[in-house]
Design a protein around this motif. Sequence first.
Motif, short mmCIF file in Angstrom:
data_model
loop_
_atom_site.label_atom_id
_atom_site.label_comp_id
_atom_site.label_asym_id
_atom_site.label_seq_id
_atom_site.Cartn_x
_atom_site.Cartn_y
_atom_site.Cartn_z
N UNK A 153 7.71 -3.05 25.68
CA UNK A 153 7.29 -4.59 26.39
C UNK A 153 8.43 -5.32 26.85
N UNK A 186 5.39 -12.57 24.66
CA UNK A 186 5.61 -11.17 25.16
C UNK A 186 4.28 -10.27 25.19
N UNK A 206 3.04 -6.16 27.12
CA UNK A 206 2.97 -5.05 27.06
C UNK A 206 3.34 -4.52 28.86
N UNK A 230 1.09 -11.63 23.51
CA UNK A 230 1.11 -12.57 22.46
C UNK A 230 2.22 -13.69 22.28
N UNK A 271 4.74 -15.43 19.38
CA UNK A 271 6.08 -15.06 19.01
C UNK A 271 6.37 -16.87 18.97
N UNK A 286 4.69 -9.95 11.92
CA UNK A 286 3.44 -9.88 12.84
C UNK A 286 2.37 -8.73 12.31
N UNK A 306 0.25 -7.39 14.78
CA UNK A 306 0.52 -7.10 16.16
C UNK A 306 0.88 -5.31 15.94
#
Lengths: 486, 162
Positions: free
Chosen positions: A329, A345, A347, A360, A362, B1, B3
């Motif tokens: 990531x 972020x 992958x 995603x 954060x 999180x 995820x």
Amino acid sequence: MLVPLNRRITSHPILEFPREKSVAFMFEGKRIEAYEGESIAAALYASGLKTFTRSYKRNRPRGWFCGIGKCSSCLMTVNGIPNVRTCIVPVKEGLNVRRQKQGLGTLPSSLYENPEVEKFDVELAVIGGGPAGLSAAITAKRLGCSTLVIDENFKAGGQLIKQTHKFFGSKENYAGVRGIDIAKILLKDLNELGGNWLLSSTVAADYIEGGKHVLIVPSLVEPKIRVIKAETVVVGTGARENMLIFPNNDLPGVYGAGGVQTLMNVFGIKPGERALVVGAGNVGLIIAYQLIQAGTSVEAIVEAMPRIGGYFVHAAKVRRLGVPIYLRHSIKRAIGKESVEAAEIVQLDENWNPVEGTERRIEVDTIVLAVGLTPASEIPAQAGCKLTYVPELGGQVAIHDPDLKTTIPGMYVAGDSSGIEEATTAMLEGRIAGADAALSLGYKPDEAERLKEKAKRDISEFRESPFGERPRKGKEKVWSMMEAIS
Amino acid sequence: MEYDGGDIMKEAGILSKEEIEKVTPPLDRAEKGPVAVIECLEKIPCDACGWACPFDAIIKERITVPPKIDYDKCTGCGQCVLVCPGLAIFLIELDGEKAKVTVPYEFLPEPRVGQEVVALDRRGLPVTKAKVLKVMRSKDKTLAVTIEVPRELFMEVRGIRI
């Protein structure tokens, strides 16, 4: 803008911040309360300021980044002097500090017309008072050599003074001792031996005159220039942090790992509330742990590689604290206008390309880059050493031999500036260089030889670890280049 | 999180089942009293535990060879827990239905004897509530905190949260 905020840490599980004497200075017409021992930039950050300067073309905000005078994100005008690296200049009562329009300062017409010039001689000049430089000075001084350690910072000890974790290594090389305590030991050793210091001083040039090194060393805090004649020079200037390319990577709130350590562990200032760490090498893993000790929550660590780069035990430490490590990531972008408000972020696939749809968000106000270091080779380059690019050593380094001798007579490199490795090997290299410098001047040849050989044995044992393979290969490359030259 | 980065991330920094088996002391030894569990399997250059042990129970053949432990010599004194730079050494002791687990701790607030804390596993997830039985302290501020947990959790609990 300034908000009434105090980011200073008052209690910490490892560190104490005495803050004995308060001082006040003016920042753009506003009175800032600070403590003796803080840098200007740290004091401003503690008071809530995040934007230190602006980019020239697009007027983008720039803030704290490296904290050790190696980037240009904190240049301000101090008492009329432009482009002062405020992160390495201490606060003083009554200073007048202001930011610069479009980041550019205006040169004063007369301030530096007649700086005081001081000249002196020394047998060994050490540039950089970190683990490598201190060890070189201690070793040489012990053998009878006169030494002078020059450092840009106003606190001695280099990066050791922010390493709150205990070091690995062997007993005689301070295994199990915190970096901050190793710094105290080395400083005490050097002071007891009577080694000389020059802090807040930067080496602008090194040239050879009559077979000797002449160093031009302006002070960062007073109108004074030292001209130092040295028989030998050990360059232990360390490294600078690598940048990572992503949109908004220049926003205040994106910090180098060492910069964050400087804020929280040297000055006791909390970098932010919630952080993302980029990079799961030892530095990233250690930073995550130390951020939590400082009271900042770590939301995640991202690592582009499919495995952790650092020691398993460091990773296990942060996992036990509930910090997820996302392998394969990376950060896609920082989000925010004046400072970081969030991070995205993503992958990566096997070819390091972002996998669509895996983004995603954060919620963080702090993004810490722990993506490697580059050796600081400016002084060897300027002095005329032959340099070479060695990927295993992190970049351009002066070609050197196992004694750390460069292609310029009397000039040595040691520690990260000779190739990125770590603090224990930096200390060992410092010892080798210091012993060889003393030896070259004829001081206690048997003893010097013995110390040098012992440090060489220790370092090669240390590099037997799989983690030492890369630097070992890099070192072997430069050693063979040196052999080919001579 | 919420995820979940997939299997690849779940394993990062977590010992595998086989590795846990490898570091688990003989149970009959753990029944007799506290004993060290060294969760350090990589060839990292370090011998801090070797010289920290007052009983020569930790063997470091070479600085880059992972430590081995002589369970007969280990007294469970905890010196290695306080010194290990990787915070990778723990103590366990089995006692009927209960187990005592000692973990290194470097955060605030400091736990107090008798206090109830949350016991965490290797992923930092809460597994049970636990009582603090003992707090040891190194001169450089690392704590070794002994808590009481259900016996079956002796190789699972590796951290605390207050």
